[in-house]
Scaffold this active site. Structure first.
Site, PDB file in Angstrom:
ATOM      1  N   SER A  12       0.843  -1.199   0.000  1.00  0.00           N
ATOM      2  CA  SER A  12       0.000   0.000   0.000  1.00  0.00           C
ATOM      3  C   SER A  12       0.874   1.243   0.000  1.00  0.00           C
ATOM      4  O   SER A  12       2.081   1.170   0.244  1.00  0.00           O
ATOM      5  CB  SER A  12      -0.892   0.004   1.240  1.00  0.00           C
ATOM      6  OG  SER A  12      -0.105   0.321   2.372  1.00  0.00           O
ATOM      7  N   LYS A  13       0.241   2.373  -0.252  1.00  0.00           N
ATOM      8  CA  LYS A  13       0.953   3.646  -0.254  1.00  0.00           C
ATOM      9  C   LYS A  13       1.631   3.862   1.107  1.00  0.00           C
ATOM     10  O   LYS A  13       2.742   4.330   1.189  1.00  0.00           O
ATOM     11  CB  LYS A  13      -0.019   4.775  -0.563  1.00  0.00           C
ATOM     12  CG  LYS A  13       0.614   6.137  -0.583  1.00  0.00           C
ATOM     13  CD  LYS A  13      -0.381   7.202  -0.922  1.00  0.00           C
ATOM     14  CE  LYS A  13      -0.697   8.145   0.204  1.00  0.00           C
ATOM     15  NZ  LYS A  13       0.290   8.544   1.128  1.00  0.00           N
ATOM     16  N   ARG A  14       0.925   3.460   2.149  1.00  0.00           N
ATOM     17  CA  ARG A  14       1.475   3.646   3.499  1.00  0.00           C
ATOM     18  C   ARG A  14       2.764   2.854   3.701  1.00  0.00           C
ATOM     19  O   ARG A  14       3.670   3.306   4.376  1.00  0.00           O
ATOM     20  CB  ARG A  14       0.440   3.246   4.555  1.00  0.00           C
ATOM     21  CG  ARG A  14      -0.508   4.373   4.899  1.00  0.00           C
ATOM     22  CD  ARG A  14      -1.499   3.950   5.963  1.00  0.00           C
ATOM     23  NE  ARG A  14      -2.209   2.734   5.591  1.00  0.00           N
ATOM     24  CZ  ARG A  14      -3.251   2.706   4.764  1.00  0.00           C
ATOM     25  NH1 ARG A  14      -3.702   3.823   4.250  1.00  0.00           N
ATOM     26  NH2 ARG A  14      -3.855   1.579   4.454  1.00  0.00           N
TER      27      ARG A  14
ATOM     28  N   ASP B  44       5.475   4.939   2.242  1.00  0.00           N
ATOM     29  CA  ASP B  44       5.814   6.070   3.121  1.00  0.00           C
ATOM     30  C   ASP B  44       6.655   5.591   4.297  1.00  0.00           C
ATOM     31  O   ASP B  44       7.628   6.210   4.691  1.00  0.00           O
ATOM     32  CB  ASP B  44       4.533   6.725   3.674  1.00  0.00           C
ATOM     33  CG  ASP B  44       3.726   7.380   2.554  1.00  0.00           C
ATOM     34  OD1 ASP B  44       4.300   7.615   1.474  1.00  0.00           O
ATOM     35  OD2 ASP B  44       2.520   7.645   2.771  1.00  0.00           O
TER      36      ASP B  44
END
Ligand code: GLU
Length: 509
Positions: free
Chosen positions: A266-268, A271
């Site tokens: 996921s994008k998280r 990050d």
């Protein structure tokens, strides 16, 4: 393998940045279309107004352009089945929802959000923590299955908000052939009565995707594995609408997993672990967050495409580097893996490095220039830039590394690593560089051979070992202990600049 009837589509909802899994779906669609001589279509599925994000559609189009995966038909470029934006096809869908009602395959439902919540609470059990609207619960709700026909007509006539739901049969086995997974079966009792037409008159994804795949004559539909649970609803719709003979072949692509293999990337995760997940920078207008993309981090589209192609597919050989033309030739759905593919950022960078080494420097120069300009370097002479890239490309993994590795060719280093020279610095060395700068002035043909010869000759005169002098010379020209051959650097930056840098460094020593 030519089959010009092949029509595939990428059908994103414009809700945010384009995840690398999405780009891989685009890529597999594109490769399949190109190898068959068919058409690749971009359709924007924007019927869910509450999830619509301004700018997301343009962003998707820009990503496709950057990747070189341009659609043959799209909202931007039109095509024979326009419009390609579902919000502009709104009026098309309702008639099919009504047809399904007439046939008894769908029904009106008037439940308010509060009534739906109450139902979920009432039927919640340990075994069934989130009850759905289905063959059992529908009988307890306010809909055309439970209310008399005249009451349904009355409610509609007085403007009561309603949705139209598909009536999923209680116990039917639904089977289809997935190009990756083979035969897939579901029992319909696990499927809920999905909403087809919402209270605002807009279709949901389920109705719109089927109507449009049919209307646009889609022959093969590739999408992420997360859509597999929706497949039974879609199959029933194809069947009830009388189009089953035209249903596309499905392929549900495996997930791209977190680096440790646990769950979907996921994008998280990006990050958190410091790597990109989106193709390009994505600025979210709702949160004001900027998420860095592969492009801005210095990835080449060639490498990005290559690394995505092999995340879940290989041609059965050891080959890892594929150009787009080779992929068009070699890609095949039956070699797409069933299991998820782990994303590995180090490997992603390796692909980029390999492509930097392979691509011609004039081509790379075009891509590097913008980064140089943004960082305050104006390249006056493209030939010099190409020469510089030739010298340093082996040392660069990302396009942004070219600035670190080569910025000093165009601009004197902002700082010098004097500490690297100081401990072994002597007066003799000072004299050496002082004399060297005078002598360099006299060189008529400024080239590597002349500079190197003069350097060696002066070292012999001063009786200092060459090895003791090259490091200081490098730091003077480059700012640090890195870079290609030091005489190549001097030859490239020119006589005046070499002398200036030596003289300036001597003022610090
Ligand atoms: N609109 C869906 C999405 O956002 C498309 C799924 C499909 O390709 O059927 O991914």
């Amino acid at each position: 393998m030519t089959d010009t009837n092949v029509r595939v589509r990428f059908a994103p909802s414009p809700t945010g940045g384009l995840h690398l899994g999405g780009v891989r779906t685009v890529l597999y669609n594109y490769l399949f279309a190109k190898q068959h001589g068919g058409k690749f279509i971009l359709r924007i599925e924007d019927t869910d107004q509450s999830r619509f994000v301004p700018g997301a559609e343009e962003y998707i189009q820009d990503c496709l352009q950057w990747c070189g995966l341009e659609p043959d038909e799209s909202p931007q470029h039109g095509g024979p089945y326009a419009p390609y934006r579902q919000s502009e096809r709104k009026d098309l869908y309702r008639q099919f929802a009504l047809q399904l009602i007439d046939q008894g395959n769908a029904y009106y439902a008037f439940d308010t959000p509060e009534e739906l919540d109450a139902m979920r609470l009432e039927f919640k059990t340990e075994d069934n923590p989130s009850p759905t609207y289905n063959y059992q619960t529908r009988l307890k709700m306010r809909n055309a299955e439970t209310l008399p026909a005249d009451e349904v007509s009355r409610l509609i006539s007085i403007g009561t908000p309603y949705v139209i739901r598909i009536k999923i049969p209680q116990n039917e086995t639904l089977t289809f052939i997935d190009m990756i997974r083979g035969e897939v079966s579901f029992n319909s009792f696990l499927v809920d009565d999905k909403v087809l037409l919402k209270a605002d008159g807009m279709p949901t994804y389920h109705l719109a995707v089927v109507v449009d795949d049919y209307a646009m004559k889609i022959t093969h539909a590739f999408r992420g594995e997360e859509w597999l649970p929706s497949a039974p609803v879609h199959i029933l719709l194809w069947k009830y609408l009388g189009w089953i003979a035209d249903m596309p072949m499905w392929a549900h692509l495996p997930l791209i997993l977190k680096p440790d293999g646990h769950g979907k990337l996921s994008k998280r995760d990006g990050d958190r672990m410091g790597f990109p997940v989106f193709a390009m920078n994505w600025y979210d207008p709702r949160s004001n967050d900027l998420t860095t993309g592969f492009r801005e981090l210095g990835f080449l589209p060639e490498a990005f495409i290559n690394l995505l192609a092999v995340l879940g597919w290989n041609d059965g050989s050891e080959q890892e580097i594929f150009s787009i033309d080779e992929l068009i030739q070699k890609f095949s759905m039956d070699k797409v893996h069933k299991g998820g593919a782990k994303f590995n950022y180090e490997k992603a960078k390796w692909f980029n490095h390999e492509w930097i080494k392979r691509l011609p420097s004039p081509y790379l120069a075009e891509r590097v220039k913008a980064d140089f300009t943004a960082k305050g370097i104006t390249v006056a002479n493209d030939e010099v830039l190409v020469k510089v890239l030739d010298m340093i490309k082996d040392r660069c993994t990302l396009l942004t590394d070219f600035y670190e590795q080569g910025g000093f060719f165009f601009k004197a280093p902002a700082t010098l690593d004097v500490a690297a020279i100081k401990p072994k610095w002597t007066n003799d060395k000072f004299m050496f560089f002082d004399i060297l700068s005078e002598k360099l002035m006299l060189i008529e043909e400024w080239n590597v051979t002349a500079i190197e010869a003069l350097f060696k000759e002066t070292a012999t005169e001063k009786n200092i070992k060459l090895g003791e002098l090259q490091l200081p010379f490098r730091v003077m020209l480059v700012g640090g202990k890195f870079g290609p051959g030091v005489f190549d650097i001097a030859a490239t930056i020119g006589k005046a600049e070499t002398i200036n840098r030596i003289k300036f460094a001597l003022t610090l020593l």
